[in-house]
Design a protein around this motif. Sequence first.
Motif, PDB file in Angstrom:
ATOM      1  N   ILE A  10      10.880  20.674  42.411  1.00  0.00           N
ATOM      2  CA  ILE A  10      11.754  19.296  41.991  1.00  0.00           C
ATOM      3  C   ILE A  10      11.188  18.476  43.060  1.00  0.00           C
ATOM      4  CG2 ILE A  10      14.001  18.571  42.242  1.00  0.00           C
ATOM      5  CD1 ILE A  10      15.073  21.428  41.651  1.00  0.00           C
ATOM      6  N   ARG A  11      10.646  17.387  42.536  1.00  0.00           N
ATOM      7  CA  ARG A  11       9.747  16.372  43.256  1.00  0.00           C
ATOM      8  C   ARG A  11      10.748  15.759  44.520  1.00  0.00           C
ATOM      9  NH1 ARG A  11       4.817  14.031  43.273  1.00  0.00           N
ATOM     10  NH2 ARG A  11       4.498  16.502  43.026  1.00  0.00           N
ATOM     11  N   ALA A  12      11.996  15.375  43.836  1.00  0.00           N
ATOM     12  CA  ALA A  12      12.987  14.774  44.774  1.00  0.00           C
ATOM     13  C   ALA A  12      13.113  15.720  46.135  1.00  0.00           C
ATOM     14  CB  ALA A  12      14.278  14.539  44.157  1.00  0.00           C
ATOM     15  N   GLY A  13      13.120  16.925  45.953  1.00  0.00           N
ATOM     16  CA  GLY A  13      13.193  17.981  46.972  1.00  0.00           C
ATOM     17  C   GLY A  13      11.943  17.928  47.945  1.00  0.00           C
ATOM     18  N   ASP A  14      10.769  17.936  47.073  1.00  0.00           N
ATOM     19  CA  ASP A  14       9.500  17.761  47.927  1.00  0.00           C
ATOM     20  C   ASP A  14       9.405  16.323  48.819  1.00  0.00           C
ATOM     21  OD1 ASP A  14       8.466  19.989  46.598  1.00  0.00           O
ATOM     22  OD2 ASP A  14       7.445  18.822  45.250  1.00  0.00           O
TER      23      ASP A  14
END
Length: 615
Positions: free
Chosen positions: A589-593
């Motif tokens: 999940i890019r937002a988490g990265d």
Amino acid sequence: MRIKWFSLVRITGLVLVLTYHFFQTQFTGGFIGVDIFFTFSGFLITSLMVDEFARSDNFKLMAFYGRRFYRIVPPLFIAVLLVLPLTYLIDHDFVTDIGKQVAAALGFTTNYFEIATGGSYENKFIPHLFVHTWSLAVEMHFYILWGLIAWLVAKISRRLASGRRALTRFRWGLGLLTTAFAIESFVMMYFGAVGLKDFSPVYFSSLTHCFPFFVGGLIGVLSGIKAQGPIYRWTTAHCNPIIAGAVMLISFILLVALGDRMKFDALQTYQGGLLLATVLAGIMIYGARLLHDHTPNLKEPRWMTFLADVSYSVYLYHWPLYVIFSHMMVNWLAALLTTVLSIILSALSYYVLEPVIAGKRAHVFGHTVTWRQLQLPVITAGVLLAVNTGVVVKNAPQLSTLEQNLWVSGIYQDIDKIGTTHEAVLAAVTPKKKQATPKGDQEKAPGVSIIGDSVTLGTRSYLGDHVANSNIDAEGDRTMNLAYKVMMNQQRSHTLRQYVVICIGTNALDDYEEQTMKIIHDLEPGHKLILMTPYNARADADWNSSKLAVLERRLPAKYKFITVADWGKIAAQHPEVFKGTDGVHFGGIRAGDILYAKVINQALTAAKQTPAKPA
């Protein structure tokens, strides 16, 4: 012969299990509901064995297996077929390797499948939809073994005596064996749990978790149903409805209290807690048996018998439905919808489908329904559902997105380690000119050493690109003591960089404080330490990970070279990052990265203003 008030025992077990699954962090010990079911099954089956031998001077093994088959297998097949179409409502990751799950469930080997795959209600990345059928596997293993043993004991008893003497020998034989097997199983759990971090192997195993069946079986030998034993006859002669009701009520209250206090990851759960729950369940069963005989003119409420009738099927439906609904809506609504739909489907299964499949007449709201009437719709629906099951299984991924991400990140990390090791070897053998060693921060290799667990591993690629001059060493299930070993190895090989970021804590053990202090004390002077607090959406304040976060937030006041990257606080403010996950990992999940890297970089910026560890 239906024993009144046994329904309360079944309902107690069901409510405890449902409450545990729906509100796991609030009602941490509700899993003892399964032990209530186990104890009751052992009691009922053994009592019926004694009744059959008393009635016919025989025990028919194949008839016993046939009854167990029709009671357990058809509802399970129906539940699997009905649940799988609902998986289209959620992320495809939730059917990862679903074929093996279905095969294990229908083959009654889920308990050993979960042991082999590291599964658990408590710590699965993507919860298995049929993990709860582990209990059916243990139950089926008990039925197969105990039925065969009872058949052999019956044959021996008939050869040695006849009539009442044969029955007495049969009772004694079963009584001694239930006692021996219960002790052996509990001892195996007691010692098998020692030294474990994850207790799933002793919880799921048929060998270590079958003692509730045999405790219940011993009570069944002593009391019986129709063929009452002498101890039970004496007890009922010296009892009254008030005493029997009080016994049931007190044991019920103690079971609820135990469900509120017990924890799945506590050693004492396996070294006495589950046994205590089993004994309390046995006392409640015995009290219900006494209350039945002392309330001949009192009828059991219809709602109570209804819930008891459908309890097995509700157990089958509730877990996969809850997993699905809890990822679509808020928890309380998911729990409510799961309960209502589970009861509806269970009533349809128990009162309609199961009887007609067995060739019996079903009764629905006063109307009689036969197989001939339902043959076409049932077969049509069954074929369509079976085809859908095949499609779901065929198209299911072998690894979830998170697992794929962790696997790929692990490969890249191994490649990076090879490169780092090669550079270290070259540096060690290449002569260098002696230079004066500068003091302060410059004494250590510039850059950032990040040591993390599976959360860090899942975002490793992004971190490497967005945390400047960083070296990342992450691994699944890494605890603080293992992070300490990594840090010390890097320190000895002179590859540990100036800024040391410890991203550990979700897997915190009881010695989390001791291990954290070892890192602080044994880190060489010249380094700056950054502690990243753990985050688990399910964790309560009394979880080790939560207590570790509290400890880490206090440390900078005492140790000026420590900076806190408060992932636990920031992550809690962004639940969208964990949508559709286990509440811990966000890999893929890019937002988490982005958020994870931002928290580390902000801490690194703050650490620039702090001194390095003094000599």
